[in-house]
Design an enzyme around this catalytic site. Structure first.
Site, PDB file in Angstrom:
ATOM      1  N   ASP A   1     -19.242  -4.980   1.690  1.00 44.07           N
ATOM      2  CA  ASP A   1     -18.670  -3.905   0.865  1.00 44.07           C
ATOM      3  C   ASP A   1     -17.988  -4.501  -0.371  1.00 44.07           C
ATOM      4  OD1 ASP A   1     -18.117  -1.300   0.153  1.00 44.07           O
ATOM      5  OD2 ASP A   1     -16.288  -1.165   1.344  1.00 44.07           O
TER       6      ASP A   1
ATOM      7  N   LYS B   1      -0.741  -2.162   6.045  1.00 43.39           N
ATOM      8  CA  LYS B   1      -1.856  -1.229   6.208  1.00 43.39           C
ATOM      9  C   LYS B   1      -1.694  -0.521   7.552  1.00 43.39           C
ATOM     10  CE  LYS B   1      -6.928  -1.181   5.871  1.00 43.39           C
ATOM     11  NZ  LYS B   1      -8.087  -2.048   5.596  1.00 43.39           N
TER      12      LYS B   1
ATOM     13  N   GLU C   1      -4.026   5.690   0.015  1.00 45.11           N
ATOM     14  CA  GLU C   1      -4.289   6.364   1.285  1.00 45.11           C
ATOM     15  C   GLU C   1      -5.777   6.606   1.439  1.00 45.11           C
ATOM     16  OE1 GLU C   1      -2.140   9.722   4.013  1.00 45.11           O
ATOM     17  OE2 GLU C   1      -1.746   9.720   1.861  1.00 45.11           O
ATOM     18  N   GLY C   2      -6.293   6.311   2.644  1.00 40.29           N
ATOM     19  CA  GLY C   2      -7.709   6.540   2.932  1.00 40.29           C
ATOM     20  C   GLY C   2      -7.834   7.540   4.069  1.00 40.29           C
ATOM     21  N   THR C   3      -9.039   7.664   4.624  1.00 40.10           N
ATOM     22  CA  THR C   3      -9.262   8.666   5.669  1.00 40.10           C
ATOM     23  C   THR C   3      -8.451   8.362   6.923  1.00 40.10           C
ATOM     24  OG1 THR C   3     -11.282   7.408   6.026  1.00 40.10           O
ATOM     25  CG2 THR C   3     -11.527   9.605   5.107  1.00 40.10           C
TER      26      THR C   3
ATOM     27  N   ALA D   1      -6.250   5.293   7.050  1.00 45.18           N
ATOM     28  CA  ALA D   1      -5.210   4.279   6.835  1.00 45.18           C
ATOM     29  C   ALA D   1      -4.397   4.584   5.585  1.00 45.18           C
ATOM     30  CB  ALA D   1      -5.849   2.900   6.713  1.00 45.18           C
ATOM     31  N   THR D   2      -3.127   4.201   5.636  1.00 42.05           N
ATOM     32  CA  THR D   2      -2.255   4.295   4.467  1.00 42.05           C
ATOM     33  C   THR D   2      -1.715   2.895   4.200  1.00 42.05           C
ATOM     34  OG1 THR D   2      -1.607   6.506   5.194  1.00 42.05           O
ATOM     35  CG2 THR D   2      -0.278   5.508   3.459  1.00 42.05           C
ATOM     36  N   VAL D   3      -1.725   2.473   2.940  1.00 45.92           N
ATOM     37  CA  VAL D   3      -1.234   1.137   2.591  1.00 45.92           C
ATOM     38  C   VAL D   3       0.077   1.259   1.817  1.00 45.92           C
ATOM     39  CG1 VAL D   3      -1.782  -1.060   1.466  1.00 45.92           C
ATOM     40  CG2 VAL D   3      -3.614   0.284   2.504  1.00 45.92           C
TER      41      VAL D   3
END
Length: 414
Positions: A211, A119, A98-100, A102-104
């Site tokens: 990145d 995603k 989980e990111g800011t 998005a959730t995978v």
């Protein structure tokens, strides 16, 4: 005695009409296969797709002749009927991260029965999310390469944009951890070659990744490495001055960007390749800085504080002068990476050049003598062919490898 044809006519039937049920079935299967291939080509579908019952006949009736292109409307309607663009086509399994914004999730496609990565990007949550997601989508749908993660599908609802990617078992960071940070040097070479292949393909298309880090390099059980997470990538003419300089994860960020340069091109990715190469061969990050100043300090302590000779124009940089770094002498990289051979040492030095324009390109790096032992065939591969399609290319057992099994849920078992 007459011929076979005459006998058939005498009995009132022609040879064309006398066909066994087996032959009819074979002919039907053959036409079905041709039609299937026709649909797959025309709609750019995976080979193992399961088309809905009765879809072949409907497509054959509605679609224009093969030498005429499909209209965008018909193509969209066809994909929708098969099940693309619909959430119910995918079964959600475990959460992978989980990111800011998005959730995978790990998931399964009902169309192919294959595992996928879902995603989910929340659209109402974060202002910058849709922009980053749309950038990733627009780039990835045009990038078709064996060493770039495949985007299978896009599902758009009011609250969420779901990107459906091919599923790969782990990332390079997890792979290195599984090896107890001691990778076989032969495997390092195979992974580095695949990273450079994917990057050279992007750079030919004027796409910078921006990145690169081990967490954004995915690896499947076959050992295929693929570039992922193109959220920060841009497809613009290069070089360009319009980017913000806050783009690359600190440890893999080149010194020109650390000192505030926004005028960069494909060499921004090549510095990151050098850092990842070192990390694979030693099992530890090369420049694990915690701040920009700390990062530059670590770089200069090993590569030497830059001078006009090693980095033309550096003395005119206000940022560089303000830091007032001590005068470090360069240290041979081989002192820090004793397992690297002379060709590997030469390649890493060419990647870790202070001046961006002096860094080796991905295309040149692929032809570096370091990769000579992989043979000539790897240089002739088509974009979509895996390096492992060359039968001589195989991963070897990593010396620090623990015996690890991956359960269906993706959890580690020992």
């Amino acid at each position: 005695m007459g011929s076979d044809g005459e006998s058939d006519q005498a009995s009132g039937t022609s040879s064309d009409e006398v066909q066994s049920p087996v032959r009819v079935r074979m002919r039907n299967n053959h036409s079905r296969r041709i039609c299937n291939e026709d649909i797959n080509k025309r709609l750019s579908l995976p080979v193992d797709i399961r088309l809905p019952e009765g879809y072949l006949e409907k497509f054959a009736m509605n679609s224009p002749p093969f030498d005429k292109p499909l209209s965008r409307r018909l193509r969209r309607a066809s994909l929708s009927e098969i099940g693309f663009g619909k959430l119910e086509t995918y079964i959600k399994l475990d959460k992978l991260g989980e990111g800011t914004y998005a959730t995978v999730y790990k998931g399964r496609s009902k169309l192919t029965d294959n595992l996928v990565a879902l995603k989910e990007i929340r659209l109402e949550h974060e202002e910058g999310a849709p922009c980053t997601a749309i950038r990733e989508v627009s780039l990835l749908k045009d990038l078709k390469h064996a060493n770039i993660v495949t985007l299978h599908d896009i599902i758009h609802t009011d609250k969420c944009l779901t990107l459906v990617f091919e599923y790969l078992e782990r990332d390079l960071k997890q792979y290195m951890d599984d090896c107890g940070s001691i990778m076989c040097v032969h495997n390092v070479k195979i992974f580095l070659f695949q990273l450079l292949r994917g990057l050279a393909y992007c750079h030919r298309r004027k796409v910078l990744h921006r990145d690169l880090k081990p967490q954004n390099l995915l690896i499947n059980d076959r050992g295929e490495l693929k570039l992922a997470d193109f959220g920060l990538a841009r497809a613009k003419s290069v070089p360009t001055k319009t980017y913000s300089n806050e783009v690359v994860t600190l440890w893999y960020r080149p010194p020109d960007v650390l000192l505030g340069s926004t005028e960069y091109s494909t060499p921004i990715d090549m510095w990151g390749v050098g850092c990842i190469f070192y990390e694979m061969i030693t099992g530890r990050p090369l420049f694990p800085g915690s701040t920009v100043e700390d990062e530059l300090h670590l770089i200069f302590r090993i590569l030497g504080t830059p001078t006009e000779e090693s980095w033309p124009g550096v003395s005119t940089s206000e940022e560089f002068r303000n830091y007032n770094f001590p005068r470090y002498r360069p240290e041979p990289l081989v002192n820090h990476a004793p397992r690297i051979d002379s060709d590997g040492d030469d390649l890493i030095i060419k990647l870790l050049q202070f001046a961006a324009r002096q860094r080796i390109s991905a295309e040149e790096a692929l032809r570096h003598p370091y990769f000579k032992s992989l043979g000539e065939q790897v240089q002739q591969l088509s974009d979509t062919a895996s390096i492992f399609s060359v039968k001589e290319i195989q991963l070897q057992k990593d010396p620090g490898k623990r015996t690890i099994t991956y359960s269906e849920s993706g959890e580690l078992g020992r």
